[in-house]
Design a protein around this motif. Structure first.
Motif, PDB file in Angstrom:
ATOM      1  N   LEU A  45      -0.187   4.376  -5.822  1.00  0.00           N
ATOM      2  CA  LEU A  45       1.137   4.620  -6.400  1.00  0.00           C
ATOM      3  C   LEU A  45       1.583   6.062  -6.186  1.00  0.00           C
ATOM      4  CD1 LEU A  45       0.929   2.552  -9.718  1.00  0.00           C
ATOM      5  CD2 LEU A  45       1.853   1.873  -7.493  1.00  0.00           C
ATOM      6  N   LEU A  46       0.644   6.982  -6.198  1.00  0.00           N
ATOM      7  CA  LEU A  46       0.962   8.380  -5.919  1.00  0.00           C
ATOM      8  C   LEU A  46       1.493   8.529  -4.490  1.00  0.00           C
ATOM      9  CD1 LEU A  46       0.954  11.228  -7.086  1.00  0.00           C
ATOM     10  CD2 LEU A  46      -1.356  11.494  -6.214  1.00  0.00           C
ATOM     11  N   THR A  47       0.868   7.861  -3.543  1.00  0.00           N
ATOM     12  CA  THR A  47       1.338   7.880  -2.150  1.00  0.00           C
ATOM     13  C   THR A  47       2.756   7.332  -2.072  1.00  0.00           C
ATOM     14  OG1 THR A  47      -0.898   7.603  -1.275  1.00  0.00           O
ATOM     15  CG2 THR A  47       0.916   6.940   0.169  1.00  0.00           C
ATOM     16  N   LEU A  48       3.019   6.228  -2.736  1.00  0.00           N
ATOM     17  CA  LEU A  48       4.347   5.613  -2.705  1.00  0.00           C
ATOM     18  C   LEU A  48       5.390   6.486  -3.400  1.00  0.00           C
ATOM     19  CD1 LEU A  48       3.212   1.957  -3.390  1.00  0.00           C
ATOM     20  CD2 LEU A  48       4.214   2.820  -1.263  1.00  0.00           C
ATOM     21  N   ARG A  49       4.962   7.241  -4.404  1.00  0.00           N
ATOM     22  CA  ARG A  49       5.883   8.160  -5.080  1.00  0.00           C
ATOM     23  C   ARG A  49       6.219   9.339  -4.167  1.00  0.00           C
ATOM     24  NH1 ARG A  49       5.891  12.768  -7.960  1.00  0.00           N
ATOM     25  NH2 ARG A  49       3.642  12.987  -7.977  1.00  0.00           N
TER      26      ARG A  49
END
Length: 136
Positions: A45-49
């Protein structure tokens, strides 16, 4: 083969796309619902953010949410962010092209020619499929 990172990323994005109110959803809720390790999901999710697919909000009512309408998120974007190049070999990649060291002529290379067809057909599917299509 699809990596677990990509598979879990798609599952999390579909979960978020199915939320009617678009309010932030805590990682623990997604993790439990989709049976994904919380720590691994956090990284995804951090990557997608960072890449502008998700937003996040801190605090008690915080969590992750989609920044765009699911109809505006093509699978090409998701796949490239999480999996990398869509092409199976670098000599047919549109965004990550590299000439193969062992190939004297791409035009006569059987592997190159079949992988062009695979890439084109895969791109056709991904370009014509949005996150909304997966969350029906």
């Amino acid at each position: 083969m699809l990596s677990k990172k990509t598979k879990y990323g798609i599952k999390a994005l579909v979960y978020l796309a199915r939320q009617e109110n678009r309010n932030p959803v805590q990682i623990s809720v997604i993790s439990k619902s989709e049976n994904i390790s919380r720590k691994f999901l956090e990284s995804i999710l951090l990557t997608l953010r960072k890449d502008g697919i998700l937003g996040s909000k801190k605090g008690k009512s915080g969590g992750y949410y989609l920044l765009k309408d699911p109809k505006e998120i093509p699978m090409t974007n998701i796949m490239r962010l999480l999996e990398g190049p869509i092409a199976m070999v670098p000599c047919v990649s549109l965004n990550f092209y590299e000439k193969c060291d062992d190939c004297p002529d791409e035009n006569t290379c059987a592997v190159h020619n079949v992988m062009l067809k695979v890439r084109d057909n895969t791109l056709e599917i991904f370009r014509n499929t949005s996150l909304a299509d997966l969350s029906i």
